[in-house]
Design a protein around this motif. Structure first.
Motif, PDB file in Angstrom:
ATOM      1  N   ARG A 123       5.144  84.234  23.375  1.00  0.00           N
ATOM      2  CA  ARG A 123       5.952  85.068  22.599  1.00  0.00           C
ATOM      3  C   ARG A 123       6.653  85.996  23.417  1.00  0.00           C
ATOM      4  N   GLN A 124       6.362  86.239  24.593  1.00  0.00           N
ATOM      5  CA  GLN A 124       7.416  86.893  25.582  1.00  0.00           C
ATOM      6  C   GLN A 124       8.576  86.069  25.909  1.00  0.00           C
ATOM      7  N   ALA A 125       8.110  84.985  26.194  1.00  0.00           N
ATOM      8  CA  ALA A 125       9.325  83.931  26.458  1.00  0.00           C
ATOM      9  C   ALA A 125      10.288  83.806  25.409  1.00  0.00           C
ATOM     10  N   CYS A 126       9.779  83.824  24.194  1.00  0.00           N
ATOM     11  CA  CYS A 126      10.732  83.589  22.881  1.00  0.00           C
ATOM     12  C   CYS A 126      11.460  84.652  22.404  1.00  0.00           C
ATOM     13  N   ASP A 127      11.027  85.990  22.970  1.00  0.00           N
ATOM     14  CA  ASP A 127      11.589  87.231  22.549  1.00  0.00           C
ATOM     15  C   ASP A 127      12.742  87.356  23.737  1.00  0.00           C
ATOM     16  N   GLN A 152      14.410  85.137  24.937  1.00  0.00           N
ATOM     17  CA  GLN A 152      15.164  84.046  24.902  1.00  0.00           C
ATOM     18  C   GLN A 152      15.986  84.399  23.987  1.00  0.00           C
ATOM     19  N   GLN A 153      15.356  85.311  22.631  1.00  0.00           N
ATOM     20  CA  GLN A 153      16.278  85.413  21.527  1.00  0.00           C
ATOM     21  C   GLN A 153      17.259  86.689  22.117  1.00  0.00           C
ATOM     22  N   ARG A 154      16.787  87.400  22.869  1.00  0.00           N
ATOM     23  CA  ARG A 154      17.676  88.833  23.392  1.00  0.00           C
ATOM     24  C   ARG A 154      18.741  88.347  24.017  1.00  0.00           C
ATOM     25  N   GLU A 155      18.541  87.203  24.921  1.00  0.00           N
ATOM     26  CA  GLU A 155      19.826  86.344  25.774  1.00  0.00           C
ATOM     27  C   GLU A 155      20.593  85.773  24.761  1.00  0.00           C
ATOM     28  N   ILE A 156      20.360  85.063  23.877  1.00  0.00           N
ATOM     29  CA  ILE A 156      21.227  84.599  23.132  1.00  0.00           C
ATOM     30  C   ILE A 156      21.974  85.561  22.276  1.00  0.00           C
ATOM     31  N   LEU A 157      21.403  86.525  21.572  1.00  0.00           N
ATOM     32  CA  LEU A 157      21.940  87.416  20.716  1.00  0.00           C
ATOM     33  C   LEU A 157      22.838  88.388  21.772  1.00  0.00           C
ATOM     34  N   ALA A 158      22.564  88.585  23.081  1.00  0.00           N
ATOM     35  CA  ALA A 158      23.467  89.392  24.005  1.00  0.00           C
ATOM     36  C   ALA A 158      24.852  88.868  23.850  1.00  0.00           C
ATOM     37  N   ASN A 159      25.027  87.754  23.605  1.00  0.00           N
ATOM     38  CA  ASN A 159      26.235  86.941  23.560  1.00  0.00           C
ATOM     39  C   ASN A 159      27.158  87.216  22.403  1.00  0.00           C
ATOM     40  N   THR A 160      26.664  87.756  21.123  1.00  0.00           N
ATOM     41  CA  THR A 160      27.331  88.383  20.240  1.00  0.00           C
ATOM     42  C   THR A 160      28.530  89.462  20.450  1.00  0.00           C
ATOM     43  N   ALA A 161      28.309  90.120  21.381  1.00  0.00           N
ATOM     44  CA  ALA A 161      29.290  90.988  21.945  1.00  0.00           C
ATOM     45  C   ALA A 161      30.476  90.525  22.363  1.00  0.00           C
ATOM     46  N   ARG A 162      30.733  89.339  22.825  1.00  0.00           N
ATOM     47  CA  ARG A 162      31.878  88.544  23.170  1.00  0.00           C
ATOM     48  C   ARG A 162      32.619  88.022  21.985  1.00  0.00           C
ATOM     49  N   GLN A 207      29.321  82.163  14.947  1.00  0.00           N
ATOM     50  CA  GLN A 207      28.531  81.218  14.066  1.00  0.00           C
ATOM     51  C   GLN A 207      27.829  80.320  15.164  1.00  0.00           C
ATOM     52  N   SER A 208      28.291  79.898  16.247  1.00  0.00           N
ATOM     53  CA  SER A 208      27.688  79.120  17.159  1.00  0.00           C
ATOM     54  C   SER A 208      26.215  79.826  17.620  1.00  0.00           C
ATOM     55  N   ILE A 209      26.479  81.094  18.104  1.00  0.00           N
ATOM     56  CA  ILE A 209      25.351  81.775  18.408  1.00  0.00           C
ATOM     57  C   ILE A 209      24.238  82.122  17.284  1.00  0.00           C
ATOM     58  N   ALA A 210      24.514  82.302  16.142  1.00  0.00           N
ATOM     59  CA  ALA A 210      23.677  82.378  14.964  1.00  0.00           C
ATOM     60  C   ALA A 210      22.856  81.174  15.044  1.00  0.00           C
ATOM     61  N   THR A 211      23.740  80.214  14.956  1.00  0.00           N
ATOM     62  CA  THR A 211      22.887  78.577  14.862  1.00  0.00           C
ATOM     63  C   THR A 211      21.920  78.190  15.855  1.00  0.00           C
ATOM     64  N   GLU A 212      22.372  78.770  17.287  1.00  0.00           N
ATOM     65  CA  GLU A 212      21.857  78.597  18.349  1.00  0.00           C
ATOM     66  C   GLU A 212      20.353  79.541  18.394  1.00  0.00           C
ATOM     67  N   ALA A 213      20.474  81.028  17.968  1.00  0.00           N
ATOM     68  CA  ALA A 213      19.369  81.688  17.861  1.00  0.00           C
ATOM     69  C   ALA A 213      18.364  81.261  16.722  1.00  0.00           C
ATOM     70  N   ALA A 246      17.848  77.928  15.893  1.00  0.00           N
ATOM     71  CA  ALA A 246      17.214  76.895  16.460  1.00  0.00           C
ATOM     72  C   ALA A 246      16.080  77.318  17.524  1.00  0.00           C
ATOM     73  N   ALA A 247      16.634  78.453  18.379  1.00  0.00           N
ATOM     74  CA  ALA A 247      15.374  78.739  19.317  1.00  0.00           C
ATOM     75  C   ALA A 247      14.425  79.237  18.505  1.00  0.00           C
ATOM     76  N   ALA A 248      14.671  80.102  17.619  1.00  0.00           N
ATOM     77  CA  ALA A 248      13.548  80.743  16.726  1.00  0.00           C
ATOM     78  C   ALA A 248      12.653  79.670  16.171  1.00  0.00           C
ATOM     79  N   LEU A 249      13.254  78.896  15.483  1.00  0.00           N
ATOM     80  CA  LEU A 249      12.299  77.544  14.991  1.00  0.00           C
ATOM     81  C   LEU A 249      11.522  77.007  15.825  1.00  0.00           C
ATOM     82  N   ARG A 250      12.180  76.699  17.111  1.00  0.00           N
ATOM     83  CA  ARG A 250      11.425  75.840  18.089  1.00  0.00           C
ATOM     84  C   ARG A 250      10.207  76.906  18.715  1.00  0.00           C
TER      85      ARG A 250
END
Length: 172
Positions: free
Chosen positions: A107-111, A113-123, A135-141, A143-147
């Motif tokens: 659970r900690q690793a997933c959290d 990972q989600q923070r890292e992916i969503l940190a890219n939305t600022a770009r 759109q790519s970031i949202a899709t990646e987030a 997919a990671a959440a589903l995994r």
């Protein structure tokens, strides 16, 4: 100092035929076959002997050992069964502890990972490239959440199975 250590080592390593432990006035301990001098404290040591072998228990009419002989004393088979049950109980407790910790780490690793992916939305800027990147970031987030969710359910079922085993074996 080293000589004292070696002397103490030899004193402790005396063969099993030493019958007397003598403690001198200075606290020096020695083991010997003859009685100690009068100025020394003496402790008689019984020689090592082979333990008596258990007598064969008389059996009753059904072939079971007589209850008068075995009353209050578990048989070797019962002691083995008790030791095995204790081992399985401890093992179930360890498994439950490990699986619970594995779930928490997941659970900690997933959290993270989600923070890292969503940190890219600022770009992502307010332009076409930024919208595509968002759109790519949202899709990646997603997919990671589903995994993470799928693996989390697998680990949770392992935790539940370990908890059932632990409860069945009587561990805490």
């Amino acid at each position: 100092m080293r000589l004292l250590f070696v002397a103490a080592l030899f004193a402790v390593a005396q063969p099993s035929w030493a019958l007397y432990k003598c403690v001198g006035a200075g606290g020096a301990t020695s083991f010997q076959e003859t009685p100690c001098e009068r100025a020394q404290a003496q402790t008689a040591i019984k020689p090592l002997v082979e333990a008596p072998k258990p007598a064969v228990a008389p059996s009753g009419p059904s072939g079971e050992p007589s209850s008068a002989v075995t009353a209050g004393r578990p048989t070797l088979d019962q002691q083995v069964k008790d030791a095995e049950a204790d081992r399985l109980r401890r093992e179930a407790g360890y498994t439950l502890r490990d699986k619970t910790a594995q779930l928490e780490r997941h659970r900690q690793a997933c959290d993270s990972q989600q923070r890292e992916i969503l940190a890219n939305t600022a770009r992502a800027r307010n332009n076409l490239a930024g919208a595509t990147y968002a759109q790519s970031i949202a899709t990646e987030a997603n997919a990671a959440a589903l995994r993470c969710e799928t693996r989390g359910r697998e680990i949770q079922s392992e935790v539940e199975e370990a908890r059932r085993q632990c409860t069945a074996r009587g561990c805490s």
